[in-house]
Design a protein around this motif. Sequence first.
Motif, short mmCIF file in Angstrom:
data_model
loop_
_atom_site.label_atom_id
_atom_site.label_comp_id
_atom_site.label_asym_id
_atom_site.label_seq_id
_atom_site.Cartn_x
_atom_site.Cartn_y
_atom_site.Cartn_z
N SER A 6 -8.20 -4.09 -1.53
CA SER A 6 -9.19 -3.02 -1.72
C SER A 6 -10.55 -3.40 -0.63
O SER A 6 -11.27 -2.43 -0.35
N PHE B 142 1.06 1.76 -3.66
CA PHE B 142 -0.28 2.12 -4.03
C PHE B 142 -0.25 3.58 -3.79
O PHE B 142 -0.87 4.47 -4.77
N SER B 143 0.14 4.02 -2.45
CA SER B 143 0.11 5.36 -2.42
C SER B 143 1.09 6.55 -3.31
O SER B 143 0.79 7.65 -3.41
N ASP C 233 -10.45 3.59 -0.78
CA ASP C 233 -9.83 2.68 -1.85
C ASP C 233 -9.39 1.44 -1.32
O ASP C 233 -8.91 0.58 -1.76
N ASP D 241 0.47 0.16 -8.91
CA ASP D 241 -0.30 -0.88 -8.78
C ASP D 241 0.68 -1.79 -8.20
O ASP D 241 1.52 -2.50 -9.02
N PRO D 242 0.22 -2.30 -6.98
CA PRO D 242 1.09 -3.40 -6.39
C PRO D 242 0.85 -4.84 -6.85
O PRO D 242 1.70 -5.64 -6.46
N LEU E 219 0.86 -1.16 0.09
CA LEU E 219 0.02 0.11 0.03
C LEU E 219 0.88 1.39 0.11
O LEU E 219 0.28 2.28 -0.43
#
Length: 554
Positions: free
Chosen positions: A297, A286-287, A365, A291-292, A283
């Motif tokens: 989600s 992601f931040s 998210d 896209d990891p 994440l």
Amino acid sequence: MPKYTRFPKVDLPDRRWPDNEIIAPPIWCSVDLRDGNQALANPMGVAQKLRYFQLLVDLGFKEIEVGFPAASEIEFEFVRTLIDRQLIPDDVSIQVLTQAREHLIKRTFESFRGARNVILHLYNSTSTLQRKITFDMSREEIKGIAVRGAQIVRDQIATVPETTVRLQYSPESFSDTELDFAKEVCDAVAEVWQPTVQNPVIFNLPATVEWATPNVHADQIEWMSRNLNNREAIILSVHTHNDRGTGVAATELALMAGAQRVEGTLFGNGERTGNLDIVTVALNMFSQGIDPGLDFSDIPSVRAQYEDLTGMEVHPRHPYGGDLVFTAFSGSHQDAIKKGMDRRADIQDPTAAWEVPYLLIDPRDIGRTYEAIIRINSQSGKGGVAYVMSREFGFDLPKTMHPEFGRMVNQATDRLGREATKQEIFDIFKQSYLELTVPLELIRLRSLTDEMGDHTITCTVKVAYDGQIIEITGRGNGPIDAFVHAMSERGWNGFSIIDFKEQAVGSGAGTEAAAYVQIQARDGGRFWGVGVDTDISIAGLKGVVSAYNRSRLA
């Protein structure tokens, strides 16, 4: 001699990793079912492991270490159950761990017979402490164990022709192994396995104990990446622990230093202070707009399953998953979050850049909500209280009213000695503004007319004053002005109206109007009042009564 000494630096004066960036996700490998499970006070049984395996598959893991099948019958049975029940998706590789000992290696091959894709993970300890204290062996003897293990693995591959076997070697305790020796052992294992670009070997370099700062770990990884033989035929993997509390940082810097693969667990479960927390690293990417490749989600669901299956609890302050990570108690934080959220609400494009102070990502998210972003205690400020009233109950308090009501809530939480719930905040609002009937109470609006035809309003109302029911009439340029004149004729004056705002609360047929009225008393004191009614005119009169009563009670 001091009891503790500084960990030595890596001689890498031209290190490159500080200028690198993480621009793509690594290969992820979950070790929850091995490292994570062995760290539990009550390890999972086969049924629990099967549920956990499915969770990992659902999250998108393509490499999952499922156990040390030669270590116990439960471990062996679990691997067999996955294979015999055909529970492993075709695009998922299970990873099985074994020490570099012949009988353990052969038993491991027996465990995964019939599987489609397997990573055989071979390891032995190489560090100075392990050589000195655990094994009392020389470097050559330790390297010999690795080489002999690699040879046995190579020879056993022919016994499972239906399985695609990929090979992985870990010099356990790499973090305190001399770099030249770690390279020597890995190169010797590669010499046996003969990896190619098309069929690379995985060299996993575990920080089994976190001895040094993350930058030292990054130096170690870059040194290995630059010095291992046949580097293009190697997938460099890292496996950090968290003894110093910097496992995530060490992994992120290692990725900048050349690591291509990451082993870890959900929420960092593992021995001692834990393994790397894959949730946090993924994440964090992601931040940053990356896209990891893992689906987080619905973090609340992941956390609930994790806690149920492991018996562990995610700390309230744990990044992303903790109860309080999208919560603000500080008044200044609350005010900034409210402004950011209000601004965000006006933006129609959900892909617009995320710009909310104090919130790294949009909680939605990852399946979190805005409901608990702001909670109120004695440290909270006016912005947080106003946020709760707006988001939870639909009352958009005028900005100049925020300090007054904020103080009321702070005083209440001081008395409570804890945070106030949303309902308690609303109850304070009702008691302080909507339910004040002393000394004045509005009973009924009798009439509201423009008798003169000149827009002068005549207002007749039935009220109770100190318990005495009477009817009063006044004229003015609007309902509120007329009502204030009626009060003045009775001697209930000594104030002037300085601010008035109104809004709709709710929607549809049952929509009510809220009127916010601020008055100033002769002594300069200012007081807000609030009235609510389906009729906006009556709501305004109630707002005047509320403000008047508050001024009399002050």
